[in-house]
Design a protein around this motif. Structure first.
Motif, PDB file in Angstrom:
ATOM      1  N   LEU A   1       0.857  -1.186   0.000  1.00  0.00           N
ATOM      2  CA  LEU A   1       0.000   0.000   0.000  1.00  0.00           C
ATOM      3  C   LEU A   1       0.894   1.237   0.000  1.00  0.00           C
ATOM      4  CD1 LEU A   1      -2.812   1.275   0.126  1.00  0.00           C
ATOM      5  CD2 LEU A   1      -2.630   1.244   2.625  1.00  0.00           C
ATOM      6  N   PRO A   2       1.052   1.888  -1.152  1.00  0.00           N
ATOM      7  CA  PRO A   2       1.856   3.114  -1.191  1.00  0.00           C
ATOM      8  C   PRO A   2       1.239   4.192  -0.303  1.00  0.00           C
ATOM      9  CG  PRO A   2       1.420   2.293  -3.405  1.00  0.00           C
ATOM     10  CD  PRO A   2       0.534   1.524  -2.470  1.00  0.00           C
ATOM     11  N   ASN A   3       2.066   5.101   0.140  1.00  0.00           N
ATOM     12  CA  ASN A   3       1.568   6.211   0.943  1.00  0.00           C
ATOM     13  C   ASN A   3       0.579   7.046   0.140  1.00  0.00           C
ATOM     14  OD1 ASN A   3       3.057   5.520   3.157  1.00  0.00           O
ATOM     15  ND2 ASN A   3       4.687   6.994   2.802  1.00  0.00           N
ATOM     16  N   GLY A   4      -0.314   7.715   0.865  1.00  0.00           N
ATOM     17  CA  GLY A   4      -1.257   8.636   0.244  1.00  0.00           C
ATOM     18  C   GLY A   4      -0.937  10.063   0.634  1.00  0.00           C
ATOM     19  N   TYR A   5      -1.298  10.996  -0.228  1.00  0.00           N
ATOM     20  CA  TYR A   5      -0.927  12.400  -0.033  1.00  0.00           C
ATOM     21  C   TYR A   5      -2.169  13.270  -0.165  1.00  0.00           C
ATOM     22  CZ  TYR A   5       3.496  10.157  -0.818  1.00  0.00           C
ATOM     23  OH  TYR A   5       4.548   9.292  -0.722  1.00  0.00           O
ATOM     24  N   ASP A   6      -2.329  14.172   0.773  1.00  0.00           N
ATOM     25  CA  ASP A   6      -3.482  15.069   0.779  1.00  0.00           C
ATOM     26  C   ASP A   6      -3.282  16.123  -0.315  1.00  0.00           C
ATOM     27  OD1 ASP A   6      -5.549  16.810   1.280  1.00  0.00           O
ATOM     28  OD2 ASP A   6      -5.260  16.848   3.448  1.00  0.00           O
TER      29      ASP A   6
END
Length: 375
Positions: free
Chosen positions: A179-184
């Motif tokens: 699960l790659p990181n998510g970015y706002d």
């Protein structure tokens, strides 16, 4: 559901964890979800005293190493701090550092535990010249992967590349979730602009693993070819004096600006044109996703998670690691053709929004949290 995000560094520290975890809290603030963050303060040193034993290997065979001794003491300190500060129960714990995960399993053995590995500590130490490949420190650190597999309900990482890297050190690498990181997206505000001279930017910790020596040599090659540019280096670290001296020796000091550490580089990243980082290793490379969301053209190396983010010639350019000539050629191409640079940047931004949004990460995490909390 009461959730605990167990970090090692405080969330304001730079890195892939800080790019996502603090921004999760507001997405989990509802009658159904409650989330807290926990980390070890820098002031907590040499407090823990308890004996340490692992289930899958005997760490004491490596115990003469100062690096191993420091790791074990930090684990003791994390255990001490956890027992001191956490008294109420949680429905699920998500750890983001091996020490955090092992400590949480020890203190809360009956609470579901998910462990995300964001980077390879041993690989960074080898590339940064701190430990020898195959030495006792290396053997100790890779042994931790099987220990984490044993102790956690779900082992996760941030790229397929890093899952493959861990395969020799665990029993069931196929069970590791990616699960790659998510970015706002709200943090990133691309700004239309025209720079007469191409502005290159890199953001990283100044250590050998990031390949900034290669970048400086590539920039010296650009200058030799008469290509105009300015290189902005954001970050700090132990080799900054060496890099500044190198820039002087290569005759590019006037074209190079060292900023030092900046807490929120995404606030002014959109004013630049090209993001470049010739890393020698990256589990994921969060800063590439951040640069893409800032609508910059991307130039990186064919290593780890960088190569999973960039499709060469479509949303950025990939070059071999440790190759300043190839890097200079790639940079010269995007500097010389602003329209090509714009197309790469636009494609990078669209792909990052589709693949690395915080909303996508939150959706996946909620599904997984419910899956393990209901077991």
């Amino acid at each position: 559901m009461r959730l605990l995000q167990a970090l090692f560094f405080p969330p304001e520290q730079p890195g892939g964890v800080s790019s996502m975890i603090p921004y999760l809290q507001e997405r989990f603030t509802s009658p159904r979800w409650e989330m807290e963050l926990f980390s070890l303060p820098k002031r907590i040193r040499n407090k823990g005293k308890e004996e340490i034993k692992f289930h899958t290997f005997d760490w004491t065979q490596y115990g003469e190493s100062p690096v191993v001794q420091k790791y074990i003491q930090t684990y003791r300190d994390y255990l001490w701090w956890t027992r001191l500060r956490i008294h109420k129960p949680f429905d699920l714990i998500h750890a983001h550092h091996p020490i955090a995960g092992l400590a949480m399993r020890s203190v809360f053995p009956d609470t579901p535990l998910i462990q995300t590995l964001h980077s390879s500590y041993e690989r960074e130490l080898i590339l940064n010249g701190k430990i020898a490949e195959g030495g006792p420190e290396h053997q100790f650190l890779v042994s931790m992967y099987r220990e984490l597999e044993y102790c956690t309900d779900q082992l996760m990482t941030v790229s397929k590349s890093f899952r493959g890297y861990m395969a020799p050190y665990v029993d069931r690498h196929e069970d590791i979730r990616v699960l790659p990181n998510g970015y706002d997206e709200r943090r990133f505000k691309p700004i239309p602009h025209e720079n007469e001279v191409a502005q290159l930017i890199t953001v990283c910790r100044l250590v050998p693993a990031k390949g900034l020596d290669v970048l400086l040599r590539a920039c010296a090659e650009l200058k030799k070819q008469g290509v105009e540019y300015v290189l902005h280096i954001i970050g700090d670290g132990p080799i900054r004096p060496e890099l500044e001296k190198m820039a002087q020796q290569l005759g590019i000091y006037n074209e190079t600006i060292f900023y030092g550490y900046t807490l929120h580089p995404e606030e002014f990243m959109p004013f630049f044109d090209i993001f470049v980082l010739p890393s020698r290793a990256e589990a994921f490379g969060s800063v590439f996703a951040e640069a893409a969301l800032s609508c910059l053209a991307l130039v990186g190396t064919e290593v780890g998670g960088i190569a999973e983010q960039i499709e060469n010639g479509v949303n950025g350019l990939l070059v071999p690691p440790n190759d300043p000539v190839a890097l200079a050629e790639a940079l010269a191409g995007v500097i010389a053709d602003p329209m090509y640079r714009y197309e790469l940047a636009r494609s990078a931004c669209e792909r990052a929004k589709a693949n690395y949004s915080l909303s996508r990460a939150v959706h996946e995490l909620k599904k997984m949290y419910l899956e393990y909390a209901n077991k």
